[in-house]
Motif scaffolding. Structure first.
Motif, PDB file in Angstrom:
ATOM      1  N   ARG A  29       0.974  -0.970  -0.164  1.00 36.33           N
ATOM      2  CA  ARG A  29      -0.298  -0.153   0.042  1.00 36.33           C
ATOM      3  C   ARG A  29       0.789   1.576   0.145  1.00 36.33           C
ATOM      4  NH1 ARG A  29      -1.427   3.774   2.523  1.00 36.33           N
ATOM      5  NH2 ARG A  29      -0.462   3.036   4.777  1.00 36.33           N
ATOM      6  N   ASN A  93      -7.264   5.995  -9.457  1.00 34.91           N
ATOM      7  CA  ASN A  93      -7.134   5.292  -8.905  1.00 34.91           C
ATOM      8  C   ASN A  93      -6.198   5.260  -7.754  1.00 34.91           C
ATOM      9  OD1 ASN A  93      -6.032   4.896 -10.460  1.00 34.91           O
ATOM     10  ND2 ASN A  93      -6.551   2.924 -10.878  1.00 34.91           N
ATOM     11  N   VAL A  96      -4.425   3.898  -2.506  1.00 35.30           N
ATOM     12  CA  VAL A  96      -5.131   2.830  -2.722  1.00 35.30           C
ATOM     13  C   VAL A  96      -6.308   2.904  -1.584  1.00 35.30           C
ATOM     14  CG1 VAL A  96      -4.455   0.602  -1.779  1.00 35.30           C
ATOM     15  CG2 VAL A  96      -2.908   2.152  -3.544  1.00 35.30           C
ATOM     16  N   ARG A  97      -7.194   1.985  -1.904  1.00 27.64           N
ATOM     17  CA  ARG A  97      -8.573   1.419  -0.504  1.00 27.64           C
ATOM     18  C   ARG A  97      -7.710   0.451  -0.668  1.00 27.64           C
ATOM     19  NH1 ARG A  97     -13.124   0.887  -2.617  1.00 27.64           N
ATOM     20  NH2 ARG A  97     -12.435   1.135  -4.739  1.00 27.64           N
ATOM     21  N   GLU A 106      -8.747  -6.585   0.139  1.00 29.65           N
ATOM     22  CA  GLU A 106      -8.118  -6.109  -0.883  1.00 29.65           C
ATOM     23  C   GLU A 106      -7.490  -4.868  -0.664  1.00 29.65           C
ATOM     24  OE1 GLU A 106     -11.395  -8.763  -3.255  1.00 29.65           O
ATOM     25  OE2 GLU A 106     -11.875  -6.709  -3.522  1.00 29.65           O
ATOM     26  N   LEU A 107      -6.307  -4.532  -1.791  1.00 28.14           N
ATOM     27  CA  LEU A 107      -5.974  -3.362  -2.262  1.00 28.14           C
ATOM     28  C   LEU A 107      -6.412  -2.601  -3.847  1.00 28.14           C
ATOM     29  CD1 LEU A 107      -2.288  -3.836  -0.584  1.00 28.14           C
ATOM     30  CD2 LEU A 107      -4.139  -3.112   0.912  1.00 28.14           C
ATOM     31  N   TRP A 108      -6.772  -1.506  -3.845  1.00 32.84           N
ATOM     32  CA  TRP A 108      -7.529  -1.361  -5.233  1.00 32.84           C
ATOM     33  C   TRP A 108      -6.568  -0.293  -5.206  1.00 32.84           C
ATOM     34  CZ3 TRP A 108     -12.609  -2.375  -7.678  1.00 32.84           C
ATOM     35  CH2 TRP A 108     -13.092  -3.758  -7.460  1.00 32.84           C
ATOM     36  N   THR A 112      -0.987  -2.109  -7.529  1.00 36.13           N
ATOM     37  CA  THR A 112      -1.704  -3.106  -6.466  1.00 36.13           C
ATOM     38  C   THR A 112      -0.981  -4.383  -7.616  1.00 36.13           C
ATOM     39  OG1 THR A 112      -4.208  -2.891  -7.272  1.00 36.13           O
ATOM     40  CG2 THR A 112      -3.184  -1.741  -5.498  1.00 36.13           C
ATOM     41  N   ASP A 360      -9.924  -0.360 -12.626  1.00 36.63           N
ATOM     42  CA  ASP A 360      -9.847  -1.472 -10.858  1.00 36.63           C
ATOM     43  C   ASP A 360      -9.243  -2.327 -10.171  1.00 36.63           C
ATOM     44  OD1 ASP A 360     -10.960  -2.884 -13.188  1.00 36.63           O
ATOM     45  OD2 ASP A 360     -12.497  -4.106 -12.039  1.00 36.63           O
ATOM     46  N   GLU A 361      -8.324  -1.836 -10.880  1.00 35.79           N
ATOM     47  CA  GLU A 361      -6.768  -2.902  -9.905  1.00 35.79           C
ATOM     48  C   GLU A 361      -6.800  -3.284  -9.219  1.00 35.79           C
ATOM     49  OE1 GLU A 361      -2.227  -1.826 -10.942  1.00 35.79           O
ATOM     50  OE2 GLU A 361      -3.673  -1.664 -11.532  1.00 35.79           O
ATOM     51  N   HIS A 362      -6.687  -3.742  -8.527  1.00 40.27           N
ATOM     52  CA  HIS A 362      -6.904  -4.519  -6.817  1.00 40.27           C
ATOM     53  C   HIS A 362      -6.221  -5.784  -6.930  1.00 40.27           C
ATOM     54  CE1 HIS A 362     -10.953  -6.355  -8.617  1.00 40.27           C
ATOM     55  NE2 HIS A 362     -10.545  -7.483  -7.899  1.00 40.27           N
TER      56      HIS A 362
END
Length: 384
Positions: A29, A93, A96-97, A106-108, A112, A360-362
């Motif tokens: 992250r 994006n 990171v969320r 999950e790291l979005w 990531t 939406d990479e995660h």
């Protein structure tokens, strides 16, 4: 009279984060949140260098925004582990969320998947493995954190080090931390881009019969592409699926001019059993009768799974992860650069490659932890 600046008025350098080397998910992250779109890797490279240079078991070299750290234990074999620092452009994006809790977290965010999860794993392991005297692995290790992977091949930091100091990348086996969903992917396909050009005669569009429309002639180029049947080729036991596609088309200079030139850009992804020369010859055959100009080319890499070090790696990873047998890497990665050096190389890292470069990479946190644990067991022979 102007008063002198007080200490609180003076500009201060931005504070760098303390990287969480003990927690590879949090480390992922953190380094994702250091925006490093290709060409802007300097801050992240500084952080990586700052972690590695004080470590007594590593010799650290920097080439631009590429950081190379090597052990010198005098082992018979050397393993290279490499990951790139850059990402494709951010698409709203970052930062990171973190979604969910515990092992299901999950790291979005950008990077990531491609490929800061793998890079974080390598950074954590570089700081840990061999740091304690008497607990060094059976192999010497080279850790490479490089820039400009996501852009034109001639800018690639790994390629630059190969030109400037190829001895820094010498080894008996290499691992690229590209996303593979925690499986081993051998080799990679080659890639070739060509411009297929049609020529016409410019004219006023109101008197089109006095010219010849180059864009209309491109219909035959597209027709050949639509009818093309790609091959699936087995190379050293792994199946590579070839692809031939139009990826761009340009033509015309104004809305009232019959265009005298049209360019269809075509990308050919070819099995590593073909050389670049073979690939070029094949594409010229497909577009016989048209002007074909090669604009970019990079060879593929054979799987490289038949050496002793590679077999040991695969056995250890499969035992630690429960993953399936190795499969072919269907894209192009820098394993090809190692292959050109005669160094067999594989891809292994967290993240679904189908999510690379997507908005939406995660990545699943548990997958980062699993890959970290598997690599640690392979390198040290100890339980993680």
């Amino acid at each position: 009279m102007t008063q002198p600046d007080t200490p609180s008025d003076l500009p201060t350098a931005p504070r760098r984060p303390t990287l969480a080397l003990h927690d590879v998910v949090e480390l992922t992250r953190q380094i994702c949140d250091v925006e490093s779109v290709s060409g802007n890797e300097r801050e992240l490279a500084d952080l990586v260098e700052g972690v590695l240079r004080p470590l007594r078991h590593l010799d650290v070299t920097r080439d631009g925004d590429t950081v190379v750290a090597r052990t010198r234990w005098g082992r018979e074999r050397r393993v290279v582990l490499a990951g790139h620092l850059d990402t494709v452009p951010v698409a709203g994006n970052l930062p990171v969320r973190v979604v969910g809790e515990g092992g299901g977290r999950e790291l979005w965010g950008r990077g990531t998947v491609d490929m800061k999860g793998g890079t974080a794993i390598f950074l954590a392991l570089a700081a840990e493995v061999g740091a304690t005297e008497g607990h060094e692995p059976d192999h010497d290790l080279t850790w490479v954190f490089y820039d400009h992977e996501e852009v034109a091949s001639d800018l690639n930091g790994l390629g630059r080090v190969l030109r400037n100091s190829p001895d820094l990348l010498a080894g008996d086996f290499a691992v690229l931390g590209e996303p593979t969903s925690g499986s081993v992917e051998g080799g990679c396909k080659g890639t070739l881009r060509v411009d297929v050009v049609t020529h016409g005669v410019a004219a006023h569009s109101a008197r089109a019969w006095t010219g010849h429309n180059a864009i209309h002639d491109a219909a035959e180029v597209l027709s050949r592409l639509a009818a093309y049947e790609p091959q699936d080729l087995v190379v050293d036991g792994l199946e590579y699926r070839e692809c031939l596609n139009a990826v761009g088309i340009t033509g015309g200079i104004a809305g009232n001019v019959v265009p005298d030139r049209c360019v269809v850009t075509v990308n050919y992804r070819f099995a590593p059993s073909r050389s670049v020369e073979d690939a070029v010859a094949h594409v010229r055959e497909v577009f016989e009768g048209f002007e074909v100009t090669v604009t970019d080319a990079a060879p593929g890499a054979r799987p490289g799974l038949d050496t002793g070090v590679a077999r040991d790696f695969v056995r250890a990873i499969l035992a630690a992860t429960g993953a399936a047998e190795p499969t072919a890497k269907q894209g192009w990665t820098d394993v090809a650069r190692f292959s050109a050096l005669g160094v067999p190389a594989v891809n292994f890292g967290p993240g679904d490659p189908l999510l690379a470069h997507k908005d939406d990479e995660h990545v699943v946190a548990a997958e980062i932890e699993l890959c970290h644990r598997a690599l640690r067991v392979w390198l040290t022979g100890e339980d993680a």
